[in-house]
Design a protein around this motif. Structure first.
Motif, PDB file in Angstrom:
ATOM      1  N   GLN A  95       0.834  -1.257  -0.113  1.00  0.00           N
ATOM      2  CA  GLN A  95      -0.044   0.065   0.015  1.00  0.00           C
ATOM      3  C   GLN A  95       0.892   1.303   0.093  1.00  0.00           C
ATOM      4  O   GLN A  95       0.491   2.227  -0.835  1.00  0.00           O
ATOM      5  N   ASN A 117      -3.648  -4.255 -13.057  1.00  0.00           N
ATOM      6  CA  ASN A 117      -3.596  -5.431 -11.874  1.00  0.00           C
ATOM      7  C   ASN A 117      -3.354  -6.796 -12.397  1.00  0.00           C
ATOM      8  O   ASN A 117      -4.314  -6.975 -13.356  1.00  0.00           O
ATOM      9  N   CYS A 123      -5.975  -6.438  -4.749  1.00  0.00           N
ATOM     10  CA  CYS A 123      -7.210  -5.786  -5.284  1.00  0.00           C
ATOM     11  C   CYS A 123      -7.773  -4.812  -4.172  1.00  0.00           C
ATOM     12  O   CYS A 123      -7.699  -3.647  -4.379  1.00  0.00           O
ATOM     13  N   THR A 124      -7.790  -5.220  -3.046  1.00  0.00           N
ATOM     14  CA  THR A 124      -8.373  -4.486  -1.939  1.00  0.00           C
ATOM     15  C   THR A 124      -7.225  -3.250  -1.550  1.00  0.00           C
ATOM     16  O   THR A 124      -7.736  -2.188  -1.386  1.00  0.00           O
ATOM     17  N   HIS A 127      -7.783  -0.790  -4.110  1.00  0.00           N
ATOM     18  CA  HIS A 127      -8.933   0.285  -3.798  1.00  0.00           C
ATOM     19  C   HIS A 127      -8.689   1.155  -2.683  1.00  0.00           C
ATOM     20  O   HIS A 127      -9.133   2.124  -2.850  1.00  0.00           O
ATOM     21  N   ASP A 128      -8.094   0.680  -1.568  1.00  0.00           N
ATOM     22  CA  ASP A 128      -7.985   1.506  -0.517  1.00  0.00           C
ATOM     23  C   ASP A 128      -7.056   2.746  -0.793  1.00  0.00           C
ATOM     24  O   ASP A 128      -7.352   3.961  -0.425  1.00  0.00           O
ATOM     25  N   THR A 130      -6.397   3.971  -4.042  1.00  0.00           N
ATOM     26  CA  THR A 130      -7.030   4.964  -5.028  1.00  0.00           C
ATOM     27  C   THR A 130      -8.140   5.722  -4.259  1.00  0.00           C
ATOM     28  O   THR A 130      -8.578   6.987  -4.590  1.00  0.00           O
ATOM     29  N   ARG A 131      -9.064   5.082  -3.289  1.00  0.00           N
ATOM     30  CA  ARG A 131     -10.213   5.757  -2.662  1.00  0.00           C
ATOM     31  C   ARG A 131      -9.514   6.997  -1.788  1.00  0.00           C
ATOM     32  O   ARG A 131     -10.178   7.978  -2.113  1.00  0.00           O
ATOM     33  N   TRP A 134      -8.759   9.758  -4.266  1.00  0.00           N
ATOM     34  CA  TRP A 134     -10.054  10.501  -4.632  1.00  0.00           C
ATOM     35  C   TRP A 134     -10.535  11.281  -3.679  1.00  0.00           C
ATOM     36  O   TRP A 134     -10.766  12.528  -3.815  1.00  0.00           O
ATOM     37  N   PRO A 142      -8.616   4.432 -12.127  1.00  0.00           N
ATOM     38  CA  PRO A 142      -9.279   3.133 -12.340  1.00  0.00           C
ATOM     39  C   PRO A 142      -8.273   2.136 -12.203  1.00  0.00           C
ATOM     40  O   PRO A 142      -7.132   2.007 -12.727  1.00  0.00           O
ATOM     41  N   SER A 143      -8.844   0.886 -11.836  1.00  0.00           N
ATOM     42  CA  SER A 143      -8.000  -0.288 -11.765  1.00  0.00           C
ATOM     43  C   SER A 143      -8.470  -1.406 -12.590  1.00  0.00           C
ATOM     44  O   SER A 143      -9.744  -1.598 -12.497  1.00  0.00           O
ATOM     45  N   TYR A 145      -8.271  -5.221 -13.481  1.00  0.00           N
ATOM     46  CA  TYR A 145      -7.742  -6.316 -13.121  1.00  0.00           C
ATOM     47  C   TYR A 145      -7.836  -7.238 -14.260  1.00  0.00           C
ATOM     48  O   TYR A 145      -8.884  -7.842 -14.677  1.00  0.00           O
TER      49      TYR A 145
END
Length: 272
Positions: A95, A117, A123-124, A127-128, A130-131, A134, A142-143, A145
């Motif tokens: 991360q 990816n 994945c998780t 998301h953490d 990029t969120r 944002w 965007p990711s 996969y």
């Protein structure tokens, strides 16, 4: 401008400064270095990197300037710590690394970013990160996969029944794509026999870390060598082929180009 270089690592410092001023799209390929079965190279990040270059080249043909950032070869630790020689980052380390990579680019106004990816264990974490960016900067990253999207294409390419039989870790879609993109690294003579109906802890294996209790899926804290056979999950890798890989690659590249075009359009609108 006719684009002739597609990897950021190949640009000189002056070429990079000139490119940044034109607001190109940057692809960030992520992968892993783990057990993909006795027949596949451990460096599945190689496939993410090759796919990124193909998307960049095809996007350039459509008139978009796209570059590939250096691939991050080590994925987030999940089920594969048992593999000798495997290298993975803890989720907290990964991360921090991804955040530093993205912030290095955002600092200089490079906001047209796409993560490609190639590892489920990322994945998780993606998301953490990029969120949080944002929420702070209102920049959407965007990711894509790759292998999950490819698995979605598989039924229309080989049929629903064959897709169900061949889909899984160490099998489709990654083995077929590897046969197509990296044929010299795939050892087809080492593709194992399919082992169905594996049981662990008195229950049938459904997937990595997941067991079937009379139709109910139960998560268990087991590494991949307990719930897979030689790194191969529920799919049969003997049903994979380079032809399937070629068709999956084509679909993934088409999708990647559409995502590049969408990112450019949305950036120009400067709106959600």
């Amino acid at each position: 401008m006719v684009q002739t270089k597609f990897h950021m690592a190949h640009l000189t410092a002056s070429e990079m400064r000139e490119a940044v001023a034109r607001a190109p799209v940057i692809l960030l390929p992520l992968g892993s270095f783990e057990d993909q079965g006795p027949h596949m190279p451990m460096g599945d990040y190689l496939l993410a990197d090759v796919m990124a270059e193909k998307i960049a080249r095809k996007s350039a043909e459509a008139g978009h300037e796209v570059y590939v950032a250096p691939v991050l070869p080590f994925g987030g630790a999940d089920y594969f710590g048992y593999m000798p020689g495997g290298i993975a980052f803890s989720q907290t380390t990964l991360q921090a690394v991804l955040r530093d990579m993205l912030e290095s680019l955002l600092r200089h106004g490079l906001t047209r970013l796409i993560i490609l990816n190639g590892h489920g264990g990322n994945c998780t974490m993606i998301h953490d990160v990029t969120r949080s960016l944002w929420l702070r900067d209102q920049v959407i990253i965007p990711s894509f996969y790759l292998w999950r999207v490819a698995a979605g294409f598989l039924p229309q390419i080989v049929g629903a029944e064959r897709a169900a039989q061949s889909g899984g870790h160490g099998a489709n879609p990654l083995t077929s794509i590897g046969m197509h993109l990296l044929p010299d690294l795939v050892r087809e003579n080492r593709i194992p026999e399919h082992k169905a109906d594996k049981t662990v802890w008195g229950l049938k294996v459904a997937d990595f870390g997941t067991l079937d209790l009379d139709g109910a899926l139960i998560s268990v804290p087991l590494e991949g060598d307990c719930t897979a056979s030689e790194g191969v999950g529920r799919g049969n890798p003997q049903l994979c082929s380079a032809e399937t890989g070629a068709r999956l690659t084509e679909k993934l590249v088409e999708t990647g180009v559409r995502l590049v075009e969408h990112v450019v359009r949305q950036d120009q609108k400067n709106t959600i």
